[in-house]
Design a protein around this motif. Structure first.
Motif, mmCIF file in Angstrom:
data_model
loop_
_atom_site.group_PDB
_atom_site.id
_atom_site.type_symbol
_atom_site.label_atom_id
_atom_site.label_comp_id
_atom_site.label_asym_id
_atom_site.label_seq_id
_atom_site.Cartn_x
_atom_site.Cartn_y
_atom_site.Cartn_z
ATOM 1 N N MET A 67 55.353 59.550 106.185
ATOM 2 C CA MET A 67 54.647 59.241 104.943
ATOM 3 C C MET A 67 54.326 57.762 104.905
ATOM 4 N N ILE A 68 53.084 57.439 104.568
ATOM 5 C CA ILE A 68 52.650 56.059 104.469
ATOM 6 C C ILE A 68 52.206 55.791 103.043
ATOM 7 N N GLY A 69 52.670 54.686 102.469
ATOM 8 C CA GLY A 69 52.244 54.273 101.137
ATOM 9 C C GLY A 69 51.448 52.991 101.210
ATOM 10 N N LYS A 70 50.188 53.045 100.781
ATOM 11 C CA LYS A 70 49.334 51.857 100.752
ATOM 12 C C LYS A 70 49.262 51.363 99.322
ATOM 13 N N VAL A 71 49.756 50.146 99.089
ATOM 14 C CA VAL A 71 49.926 49.624 97.740
ATOM 15 C C VAL A 71 48.847 48.597 97.419
ATOM 16 N N LYS A 72 48.261 48.728 96.244
ATOM 17 C CA LYS A 72 47.291 47.758 95.737
ATOM 18 C C LYS A 72 47.660 47.429 94.290
ATOM 19 N N VAL A 73 47.457 46.167 93.911
ATOM 20 C CA VAL A 73 47.632 45.750 92.528
ATOM 21 C C VAL A 73 46.279 45.244 92.046
ATOM 22 N N ASN A 74 45.684 45.924 91.077
ATOM 23 C CA ASN A 74 44.318 45.637 90.656
ATOM 24 C C ASN A 74 44.230 45.348 89.167
ATOM 25 N N GLN A 75 42.974 45.163 88.684
ATOM 26 C CA GLN A 75 42.767 44.762 87.300
ATOM 27 C C GLN A 75 42.242 45.884 86.407
ATOM 28 N N GLN A 106 53.780 54.614 81.912
ATOM 29 C CA GLN A 106 52.598 55.470 82.054
ATOM 30 C C GLN A 106 52.222 55.601 83.536
ATOM 31 N N TRP A 107 51.923 56.821 83.953
ATOM 32 C CA TRP A 107 51.502 57.027 85.335
ATOM 33 C C TRP A 107 50.768 58.355 85.437
ATOM 34 N N ALA A 108 50.023 58.484 86.514
ATOM 35 C CA ALA A 108 49.336 59.736 86.818
ATOM 36 C C ALA A 108 49.251 59.869 88.329
ATOM 37 N N VAL A 109 49.430 61.084 88.831
ATOM 38 C CA VAL A 109 49.325 61.329 90.263
ATOM 39 C C VAL A 109 48.252 62.391 90.487
ATOM 40 N N VAL A 110 47.304 62.063 91.374
ATOM 41 C CA VAL A 110 46.144 62.919 91.621
ATOM 42 C C VAL A 110 46.020 63.186 93.115
ATOM 43 N N ARG A 111 45.895 64.461 93.467
ATOM 44 C CA ARG A 111 45.708 64.824 94.872
ATOM 45 C C ARG A 111 44.225 64.906 95.184
ATOM 46 N N HIS A 112 43.831 64.369 96.343
ATOM 47 C CA HIS A 112 42.437 64.440 96.784
ATOM 48 C C HIS A 112 42.298 65.474 97.895
ATOM 49 N N TYR A 113 41.170 66.170 97.871
ATOM 50 C CA TYR A 113 40.885 67.197 98.873
ATOM 51 C C TYR A 113 39.586 66.851 99.606
ATOM 52 N N ASP A 114 39.523 65.662 100.188
ATOM 53 C CA ASP A 114 38.319 65.255 100.908
ATOM 54 C C ASP A 114 38.111 66.164 102.108
ATOM 55 N N ASP A 166 36.507 65.699 104.800
ATOM 56 C CA ASP A 166 36.542 65.060 106.110
ATOM 57 C C ASP A 166 37.924 64.558 106.488
ATOM 58 N N LYS A 167 38.946 64.921 105.693
ATOM 59 C CA LYS A 167 40.307 64.486 105.993
ATOM 60 C C LYS A 167 41.206 65.713 106.077
ATOM 61 N N THR A 168 41.942 65.811 107.163
ATOM 62 C CA THR A 168 42.828 66.966 107.345
ATOM 63 C C THR A 168 44.220 66.705 106.803
ATOM 64 N N HIS A 169 44.555 65.446 106.577
ATOM 65 C CA HIS A 169 45.907 65.147 106.129
ATOM 66 C C HIS A 169 45.985 65.156 104.599
ATOM 67 N N PRO A 170 47.068 65.694 104.037
ATOM 68 C CA PRO A 170 47.232 65.677 102.581
ATOM 69 C C PRO A 170 47.528 64.270 102.083
ATOM 70 N N PRO A 187 51.069 63.273 107.337
ATOM 71 C CA PRO A 187 50.375 63.787 108.521
ATOM 72 C C PRO A 187 49.927 65.225 108.315
ATOM 73 N N ALA A 188 48.908 65.616 109.061
ATOM 74 C CA ALA A 188 48.363 66.967 108.933
ATOM 75 C C ALA A 188 49.417 68.029 109.213
ATOM 76 N N GLU A 189 50.384 67.692 110.076
ATOM 77 C CA GLU A 189 51.428 68.659 110.425
ATOM 78 C C GLU A 189 52.301 69.033 109.226
ATOM 79 N N GLU A 190 52.281 68.213 108.173
ATOM 80 C CA GLU A 190 53.106 68.469 106.995
ATOM 81 C C GLU A 190 52.345 69.242 105.907
ATOM 82 N N LYS A 191 51.139 69.705 106.210
ATOM 83 C CA LYS A 191 50.276 70.294 105.193
ATOM 84 C C LYS A 191 50.940 71.452 104.461
ATOM 85 N N GLU A 192 51.628 72.323 105.187
ATOM 86 C CA GLU A 192 52.260 73.474 104.545
ATOM 87 C C GLU A 192 53.483 73.067 103.728
ATOM 88 N N LYS A 193 54.177 72.058 104.197
ATOM 89 C CA LYS A 193 55.410 71.635 103.526
ATOM 90 C C LYS A 193 55.117 70.860 102.241
#
Length: 316
Positions: free
Chosen positions: A1-9, A101-109, A111-115, A70-76
């Motif tokens: 699992m990779i977490g890419k962190v950004k702090v924005n305005q 306050q927070w919200a978590v949203v899954r993307h289903y692009d 062109d991307k096989t990884h969740p 990773p794509a290998e974790e898609k089912e899990k």
């Protein structure tokens, strides 16, 4: 699992992006939220900004984390598991999911096989206190490691040097017949590993200190020399005793060019609504998926420990 962190305005720009209202064909699904409405980006941003107003002097109140698997974790990695991971991630960063306050949203692009999912967090909690972003990138790496172990996920650090060994030797390593040739081949392997790590860390760092924090968990140290006027004179990366100059990794990773890149990241950080910034982030996630796809072996699967079921509070 990779977490890419950004702090924005801008909560407005961020909520539009994660809910994909302008590009509904890409697909976005709200998995869980606390303290904000989820029926529209406008309502979500309004709710975030209402609490943010308690700290009007805080310029960058938007904490945005893209969590990729990773794509290998898609089912899990089901929606329910993603929701639990998001809250565990917050707790790992010492952020109380019940008082923030927070919200978590899954993307289903398509062109991307990884969740992957996007976590948007208000850096002003419900008591009006500021959520610290100090060393948040390095802290994120540690939290991701703990979550990988807890859920029995593929270990991201193995994508680096260990993955390279699983893929097989480089041509130079395969041809090496003498100790000198083997040493040279191992140096070449280290250079490749360092280049791979820099490809998805240098672009988000704002200084050599931040780059050092991002590379250290991957077993890479940074040695910087400066001129009398304080400008960077040279940079050397070291892995497993192999020292590689930045310019030997690639022209973009020389000390001067890295410093220029840091300045651009700092400048762009003041305008998070730039659409191409989000495109660049998605490109980094796609690159991550490609790296995972190169591996021929997988980490031995582990049964995740029993996870305590936690309720999610959805927006009205």
């Amino acid at each position: 699992m990779i977490g890419k962190v950004k702090v924005n305005q801008s909560f407005g720009a961020m909520c539009q992006y994660v809910l994909q209202e302008k590009t509904p064909d890409k697909g976005a699904e709200v998995l869980a939220a606390h303290g904000v409405r989820t029926d529209s980006a406008a309502h979500m941003a309004t709710d975030f900004d209402a609490v943010r107003a308690m700290r009007p002097g805080l310029g960058k109140a938007v904490l945005h984390v893209a969590l990729a698997f990773p794509a290998e974790e898609k089912e899990k990695v089901t929606n329910e598991v993603m929701g639990r991971i998001a809250q565990d991630y917050l707790r790992g960063l010492k952020i109380d999911p019940e008082n923030t306050q927070w919200a978590v949203v899954r993307h289903y692009d398509k062109d991307k096989t990884h969740p992957h999912m996007h976590l948007v967090v208000n850096r002003v909690d419900l008591d009006g206190q500021t959520v610290s972003d100090q060393f948040i990138r390095s802290r994120s790496v540690d939290v991701c490691k703990r979550i990988e172990q807890e859920y029995g996920l593929i270990v991201a650090d193995q994508v680096g040097r260990k993955q390279a060994l699983e893929i097989g030797p480089t041509p130079a390593q395969a041809k090496a017949t003498t100790p000198k040739e083997e040493q040279s081949a191992e140096w070449s392997r280290a250079r490749q590993d360092i280049g791979r790590a820099l490809s998805y860390t240098a672009g988000q760092a704002r200084s050599f200190d931040e780059l050092r924090e991002a590379l250290r968990p991957r077993g890479i140290e940074v040695e910087l020399t400066r001129r009398k006027d304080g400008s960077p004179a040279g940079v050397v990366f070291e892995q497993d005793g192999h020292r590689v100059k930045g310019s030997q990794v690639g022209r973009a990773y020389s000390a001067g060019n890295l410093e220029t890149g840091f300045a651009q990241v700092r400048e762009l950080g003041h305008d998070p609504a730039q659409a191409w910034q989000q495109v660049g982030q998605d490109y980094a996630l796609a690159k991550l998926a490609a790296e995972y796809g190169q591996a021929k072996g997988q980490q031995a699967s582990k049964e995740p420990g029993k996870q305590q079921s936690r309720g999610f509070e959805m927006g009205d």
